[in-house]
Design a protein around this motif. Structure first.
Motif, PDB file in Angstrom:
ATOM      1  N   GLY A  26       0.706  -1.227  -0.223  1.00  0.00           N
ATOM      2  CA  GLY A  26       0.098   0.078   0.153  1.00  0.00           C
ATOM      3  C   GLY A  26       0.857   1.319   0.042  1.00  0.00           C
ATOM      4  N   ARG A  27       0.277   2.550  -0.349  1.00  0.00           N
ATOM      5  CA  ARG A  27       1.121   3.728  -0.574  1.00  0.00           C
ATOM      6  C   ARG A  27       1.788   4.108   0.960  1.00  0.00           C
ATOM      7  NH1 ARG A  27      -0.286   8.371   2.025  1.00  0.00           N
ATOM      8  NH2 ARG A  27      -2.421   7.971   1.402  1.00  0.00           N
ATOM      9  N   LYS A  28       1.035   3.921   1.962  1.00  0.00           N
ATOM     10  CA  LYS A  28       1.651   4.168   3.189  1.00  0.00           C
ATOM     11  C   LYS A  28       2.812   3.488   3.718  1.00  0.00           C
ATOM     12  CE  LYS A  28      -2.732   6.450   4.891  1.00  0.00           C
ATOM     13  NZ  LYS A  28      -3.750   6.159   5.871  1.00  0.00           N
ATOM     14  N   SER A  29       2.582   2.003   3.264  1.00  0.00           N
ATOM     15  CA  SER A  29       3.851   1.442   3.734  1.00  0.00           C
ATOM     16  C   SER A  29       4.942   1.730   2.723  1.00  0.00           C
ATOM     17  CB  SER A  29       3.439  -0.162   3.356  1.00  0.00           C
ATOM     18  OG  SER A  29       2.453  -0.493   4.661  1.00  0.00           O
ATOM     19  N   TRP A  30       4.605   2.045   1.491  1.00  0.00           N
ATOM     20  CA  TRP A  30       5.692   2.618   0.623  1.00  0.00           C
ATOM     21  C   TRP A  30       6.342   3.608   1.028  1.00  0.00           C
ATOM     22  CZ3 TRP A  30       9.068   1.967  -3.700  1.00  0.00           C
ATOM     23  CH2 TRP A  30       9.271   2.927  -4.164  1.00  0.00           C
ATOM     24  N   LEU A  60      -0.125  -0.058  -4.562  1.00  0.00           N
ATOM     25  CA  LEU A  60      -1.285   0.331  -4.420  1.00  0.00           C
ATOM     26  C   LEU A  60      -1.827   1.664  -4.014  1.00  0.00           C
ATOM     27  CD1 LEU A  60      -2.921  -3.097  -3.215  1.00  0.00           C
ATOM     28  CD2 LEU A  60      -1.848  -2.492  -5.478  1.00  0.00           C
ATOM     29  N   THR A  61      -2.552   2.480  -4.899  1.00  0.00           N
ATOM     30  CA  THR A  61      -3.140   3.750  -4.550  1.00  0.00           C
ATOM     31  C   THR A  61      -4.041   3.998  -5.427  1.00  0.00           C
ATOM     32  OG1 THR A  61      -2.400   6.169  -4.567  1.00  0.00           O
ATOM     33  CG2 THR A  61      -1.209   4.958  -6.111  1.00  0.00           C
ATOM     34  N   ARG A  62      -5.291   4.917  -4.903  1.00  0.00           N
ATOM     35  CA  ARG A  62      -6.355   5.291  -5.833  1.00  0.00           C
ATOM     36  C   ARG A  62      -5.989   6.630  -6.402  1.00  0.00           C
ATOM     37  NH1 ARG A  62      -8.273   2.773  -1.141  1.00  0.00           N
ATOM     38  NH2 ARG A  62      -9.041   0.769  -1.729  1.00  0.00           N
TER      39      ARG A  62
HETATM   40  N1  LIG Z   1       5.130  -4.749  10.848  1.00  0.00           N
HETATM   41  C1  LIG Z   1       4.842  -5.008   9.503  1.00  0.00           C
HETATM   42  O1  LIG Z   1       5.241  -6.155   9.115  1.00  0.00           O
HETATM   43  C2  LIG Z   1       4.349  -3.909   8.742  1.00  0.00           C
HETATM   44  C3  LIG Z   1       4.154  -3.917   7.445  1.00  0.00           C
HETATM   45  C4  LIG Z   1       3.756  -3.034   6.316  1.00  0.00           C
HETATM   46  C5  LIG Z   1       3.453  -2.060   6.942  1.00  0.00           C
HETATM   47  N2  LIG Z   1       3.496  -1.810   8.515  1.00  0.00           N
HETATM   48  C6  LIG Z   1       3.167  -0.375   9.124  1.00  0.00           C
HETATM   49  O2  LIG Z   1       1.714  -0.232   8.654  1.00  0.00           O
HETATM   50  C7  LIG Z   1       1.616   1.096   8.422  1.00  0.00           C
HETATM   51  C8  LIG Z   1       0.899   1.303   7.286  1.00  0.00           C
HETATM   52  O3  LIG Z   1      -0.101   0.471   6.988  1.00  0.00           O
HETATM   53  P1  LIG Z   1      -1.449   1.085   6.540  1.00  0.00           P
HETATM   54  O4  LIG Z   1      -2.415  -0.243   6.743  1.00  0.00           O
HETATM   55  O5  LIG Z   1      -1.753   2.216   7.499  1.00  0.00           O
HETATM   56  O6  LIG Z   1      -1.612   1.403   5.309  1.00  0.00           O
HETATM   57  P2  LIG Z   1      -0.963   0.939   3.817  1.00  0.00           P
HETATM   58  O7  LIG Z   1      -1.961  -0.074   3.526  1.00  0.00           O
HETATM   59  O8  LIG Z   1       0.251   0.765   3.539  1.00  0.00           O
HETATM   60  O9  LIG Z   1      -1.563   2.211   2.836  1.00  0.00           O
HETATM   61  C9  LIG Z   1      -3.005   2.580   2.695  1.00  0.00           C
HETATM   62  C10 LIG Z   1      -2.754   3.352   1.392  1.00  0.00           C
HETATM   63  O10 LIG Z   1      -2.679   2.112   0.382  1.00  0.00           O
HETATM   64  C11 LIG Z   1      -3.787   2.262  -0.649  1.00  0.00           C
HETATM   65  N3  LIG Z   1      -4.314   1.349  -0.796  1.00  0.00           N
HETATM   66  C12 LIG Z   1      -4.688   0.154   0.112  1.00  0.00           C
HETATM   67  N4  LIG Z   1      -5.382  -0.714  -0.265  1.00  0.00           N
HETATM   68  C13 LIG Z   1      -5.912  -0.565  -1.581  1.00  0.00           C
HETATM   69  C14 LIG Z   1      -6.651  -1.032  -2.334  1.00  0.00           C
HETATM   70  N5  LIG Z   1      -7.232  -2.165  -2.004  1.00  0.00           N
HETATM   71  N6  LIG Z   1      -6.648  -0.480  -3.509  1.00  0.00           N
HETATM   72  C15 LIG Z   1      -5.879   0.756  -3.900  1.00  0.00           C
HETATM   73  N7  LIG Z   1      -5.326   1.462  -3.066  1.00  0.00           N
HETATM   74  C16 LIG Z   1      -5.203   0.667  -1.833  1.00  0.00           C
HETATM   75  C17 LIG Z   1      -4.637   3.624  -0.437  1.00  0.00           C
HETATM   76  O11 LIG Z   1      -3.783   4.849  -0.858  1.00  0.00           O
HETATM   77  P3  LIG Z   1      -3.996   6.064  -1.295  1.00  0.00           P
HETATM   78  O12 LIG Z   1      -4.745   6.831  -0.066  1.00  0.00           O
HETATM   79  O13 LIG Z   1      -2.895   6.884  -1.921  1.00  0.00           O
HETATM   80  O14 LIG Z   1      -5.254   6.097  -2.283  1.00  0.00           O
HETATM   81  C18 LIG Z   1      -4.381   3.680   0.956  1.00  0.00           C
HETATM   82  O15 LIG Z   1      -4.457   4.925   1.740  1.00  0.00           O
HETATM   83  C19 LIG Z   1       2.687   1.764   8.985  1.00  0.00           C
HETATM   84  O16 LIG Z   1       2.807   2.267  10.207  1.00  0.00           O
HETATM   85  C20 LIG Z   1       3.796   0.629   8.574  1.00  0.00           C
HETATM   86  O17 LIG Z   1       4.910   0.963   8.992  1.00  0.00           O
HETATM   87  C21 LIG Z   1       3.932  -2.666   8.980  1.00  0.00           C
END
Ligand SMILES: NC(=O)c1ccc[n+]([C@@H]2O[C@H](COP(=O)([O-])OP(=O)(O)OC[C@H]3O[C@@H](n4cnc5c(N)ncnc54)[C@H](OP(=O)(O)O)[C@@H]3O)[C@@H](O)[C@H]2O)c1
Length: 190
Positions: A54-58, A74-76
């Motif tokens: 996902g974009r935030k993980s990126w 992944l980002t919209r």
């Molecule tokens: N411990 C671990 O193994 C681990 C692994 C990964 C991440 N993390 C942590 O988790 C956090 C980030 O995760 P998160 O869940 O908040 O966010 P995320 O899933 O990484 O990113 C969310 C963004 O991704 C896009 N997105 C997600 N699902 C989508 C889909 N089905 N279709 C289109 N776009 C999609 C959207 O971007 P747009 O808003 O741009 O549309 C959404 O706002 C951070 O704190 C990171 O450090 C931890």
């Protein structure tokens, strides 16, 4: 059988948390080393693994792009600036990423394993997908304050061995952790 096999990889702490304030709640160098190694190593030398995230993980990732991999973010939004990042693409959904991997003539030839590296909705979609094959789960024996959580692991999985994972409970930087691998019992069933 689906052509694309999703390998999910995640680390969680005792309350199933995995992130806070857009970052990891912990720093465990040996676990990071394992994560980078298993996600980047590719059995076929002419291919590269694909990383879907996902974009935030990126944005949270300190290494961009994921080394020697094809990165699908992944980002919209249409505004994510990826100039300067080789082999890095945006997709509108997980299904869109699968379609790209299955239909893009160039990528089809070059993709090895497919790794899903977060975040929470991406994991959830992947666990519910027919492409879900394996989950590589690092369990950290410590409670952390988190604002992002891993979804419930489905019941239709079994524990499997993978010689590439560090075996048994490991200790590093004051943390104990254990890596387990689960395989989807429904994979390959229509
Ligand atoms: N411990 C671990 O193994 C681990 C692994 C990964 C991440 N993390 C942590 O988790 C956090 C980030 O995760 P998160 O869940 O908040 O966010 P995320 O899933 O990484 O990113 C969310 C963004 O991704 C896009 N997105 C997600 N699902 C989508 C889909 N089905 N279709 C289109 N776009 C999609 C959207 O971007 P747009 O808003 O741009 O549309 C959404 O706002 C951070 O704190 C990171 O450090 C931890």
């Amino acid at each position: 059988m689906p052509n694309i096999k999703f390998n999910l990889i995640v680390s969680t702490c005792e309350n199933n948390g995995m992130g806070i304030n857009g970052d990891l709640p912990w720093r465990i160098p040996s676990e990071t080393e394992y994560y980078l190694q298993i996600t980047t190593e590719c059995k076929e030398q002419s291919k590269k693994n694909a990383i879907i995230l996902g974009r935030k993980s990126w944005e949270a990732t300190p290494w961009k792009p994921h080394p020697n991999c094809i990165n699908l973010i992944l980002t919209r939004s249409d505004d994510l600036d990826l100039s300067g990042y080789p082999d890095t693409y945006t997709c509108k959904s997980l299904a869109d990423a699968v379609q790209k991997l299955e239909e893009d003539e160039d990528l089809k030839k070059r993709v090895g394993d497919v790794w899903i590296t977060g975040g929470s909705t991406v994991y959830k979609d992947a666990l519910n997908s027919k492409h879900f094959y394996r989950l590589y789960h690092t369990r950290i024996f410590h409670p952390y304050e988190c604002d992002t959580y891993f979804p419930t692991i489905p019941q239709h999985v079994k524990r499997v061995e993978d010689p590439r994972i560090p075996q048994g409970i490991k200790e590093d930087a004051g943390h104990k952790y254990l890596i387990s691998v689960y395989e989807n019992l429904n994979f390959n069933k229509e």
